[in-house]
Enzyme design. Structure first.
Site, PDB file in Angstrom:
ATOM      1  N   HIS A   1       0.733  -1.097   0.055  1.00 10.55           N
ATOM      2  CA  HIS A   1       0.008   0.147  -0.054  1.00 10.55           C
ATOM      3  C   HIS A   1       0.727   1.178   0.098  1.00 10.55           C
ATOM      4  O   HIS A   1       2.134   1.324  -0.195  1.00 10.55           O
ATOM      5  CB  HIS A   1      -0.928  -0.012   1.184  1.00 10.55           C
ATOM      6  CG  HIS A   1      -0.431  -0.296   2.486  1.00 10.55           C
ATOM      7  ND1 HIS A   1       0.489   0.912   3.300  1.00 10.55           N
ATOM      8  CD2 HIS A   1       0.092  -1.600   2.946  1.00 10.55           C
ATOM      9  CE1 HIS A   1       0.867   0.212   4.297  1.00 10.55           C
ATOM     10  NE2 HIS A   1       0.807  -1.085   4.307  1.00 10.55           N
ATOM     11  N   ALA A   2       0.398   2.516   0.207  1.00 16.46           N
ATOM     12  CA  ALA A   2       0.943   3.850   0.145  1.00 16.46           C
ATOM     13  C   ALA A   2       2.381   3.798   1.149  1.00 16.46           C
ATOM     14  O   ALA A   2       3.266   4.246   0.342  1.00 16.46           O
ATOM     15  CB  ALA A   2       0.151   4.742   0.352  1.00 16.46           C
TER      16      ALA A   2
END
Length: 91
Positions: free
Chosen positions: A14-15
């Protein structure tokens, strides 16, 4: 050079971990770095590119480096993958 990893983080890439990979890849100005998964190859110097792979637990990710610092760059990227608990080396 390239190394393949199996994603083990329960949240996938994810980010936050994608940012860690991008920040590491951009440190090596003389080397191109790519991530390849699901039949798609993107630059590791773009967070949008990395996130577009949609990596989930169990997926396979190949990190590829090419250039004057390819060995150092791949080693640094491998450290991020392992130290962040993102993936395990898949020989």
């Amino acid at each position: 050079m390239q190394k393949t990893f199996k994603i083990i983080d329960e949240d996938g890439i994810h980010a936050r971990p994608a940012t860690a990979l991008v920040n590491t890849a951009t440190k090596f100005k003389g080397t191109e770095a790519f991530a390849e998964a699901k039949g798609k190859k993107v630059t590791l110097k773009s967070i949008l590119g990395v996130l577009s792979l949609g990596l989930e637990p169990g997926d396979t990710l190949t990190l590829i480096t090419d250039g004057s610092e390819e060995t150092e760059a791949l080693s640094a990227l491998q450290d991020v993958m392992i130290k962040e608990g993102l993936g395990e080396l898949n020989d």
